[in-house]
Write a protein that holds these residues in place. Structure first.
Motif, PDB file in Angstrom:
ATOM      1  N   THR A  72       0.860  -1.174   0.000  1.00 10.67           N
ATOM      2  CA  THR A  72       0.000   0.000   0.000  1.00 10.67           C
ATOM      3  C   THR A  72       0.898   1.225   0.000  1.00 10.67           C
ATOM      4  O   THR A  72       1.759   1.365   0.864  1.00 10.67           O
ATOM      5  CB  THR A  72      -0.916   0.011   1.246  1.00 10.67           C
ATOM      6  N   ASN A  79      -3.214  10.468  -1.981  1.00 12.84           N
ATOM      7  CA  ASN A  79      -3.748   9.392  -2.816  1.00 12.84           C
ATOM      8  C   ASN A  79      -3.133   8.061  -2.418  1.00 12.84           C
ATOM      9  O   ASN A  79      -1.951   7.978  -2.106  1.00 12.84           O
ATOM     10  CB  ASN A  79      -3.474   9.666  -4.295  1.00 12.84           C
ATOM     11  N   LYS A  80      -3.971   7.016  -2.436  1.00 16.81           N
ATOM     12  CA  LYS A  80      -3.510   5.677  -2.064  1.00 16.81           C
ATOM     13  C   LYS A  80      -3.544   4.768  -3.280  1.00 16.81           C
ATOM     14  O   LYS A  80      -4.402   4.890  -4.144  1.00 16.81           O
ATOM     15  CB  LYS A  80      -4.401   5.087  -0.979  1.00 16.81           C
ATOM     16  N   LYS A  81      -2.607   3.846  -3.295  1.00 17.51           N
ATOM     17  CA  LYS A  81      -2.516   2.872  -4.370  1.00 17.51           C
ATOM     18  C   LYS A  81      -2.112   1.542  -3.745  1.00 17.51           C
ATOM     19  O   LYS A  81      -1.263   1.508  -2.857  1.00 17.51           O
ATOM     20  CB  LYS A  81      -1.470   3.329  -5.390  1.00 17.51           C
ATOM     21  N   GLU A  83      -0.695  -2.313  -4.642  1.00 19.69           N
ATOM     22  CA  GLU A  83      -0.093  -3.197  -5.641  1.00 19.69           C
ATOM     23  C   GLU A  83      -0.023  -4.593  -5.042  1.00 19.69           C
ATOM     24  O   GLU A  83       0.295  -4.750  -3.864  1.00 19.69           O
ATOM     25  CB  GLU A  83       1.315  -2.722  -6.005  1.00 19.69           C
TER      26      GLU A  83
END
Length: 165
Positions: A72, A79-81, A83
């Protein structure tokens, strides 16, 4: 099967948050409190030394066949992403990307929590210092579930949280 692992990981993390691991009165704070902590320190120390070799295949080999990394990332803008890398080939590719620019590093894991939830399942929480040779080295929280296969403790699930400034 992944849903069962995720449920087990969630239950373990909930247990971690409700279980205190403070040393008993008179206990040396620098010594592992129990077998799980001693094992976790050993495994993560070996893992950091292996990470320092920047060998993606060797790192992937420390995972189960279906082992996963969930990373994370939160940017400075909030903003969060997320993978996900599932299976040894994807895990190896992930480490390969991390190691594209070889450098001299000395990483270190700090175990903050460890619990044997079964004789062959270990939960570890801590912080990974990516390079102790640099004062501004990122300190990355991690949560691992390890399972014992034969005589090896392999990573079944690794969750990493990266907060960028």
């Amino acid at each position: 099967m992944r849903h069962i692992r995720l449920a087990a990981l969630t239950a373990c993390l909930a247990l971690m948050l409700t279980t205190s691991r403070l040393p008993a009165a008179g206990q040396d704070r620098d010594k592992p409190a129990d077998e799980a902590t001693a094992l976790a320190v050993k495994l993560t120390t070996e893992g950091a030394a292996l990470f320092d070799t920047m060998n993606a295949k060797a790192m992937a080999d420390t995972y189960t066949e279906e082992g996963e990394i969930v990373m994370t990332l939160r940017g400075g803008d909030g903003n969060k992403k997320t993978e996900r890398y599932v299976g040894r080939p994807e895990v190896e590719k992930h480490y390969g990307k991390l190691f594209e620019k070889p450098q001299t590093i000395k990483s270190r894991n700090h175990v903050e929590y460890a619990k044997l939830v079964a004789p062959d399942m270990l939960v570890i929480a801590g912080t990974f210092d990516v390079n102790t040779l640099q004062s501004d080295s990122p300190k990355v929280p991690f949560y691992q579930v390890r399972v014992k296969e034969g005589d090896k403790w392999l990573v079944s699930s690794m969750r990493i949280i990266v907060v960028l400034k």
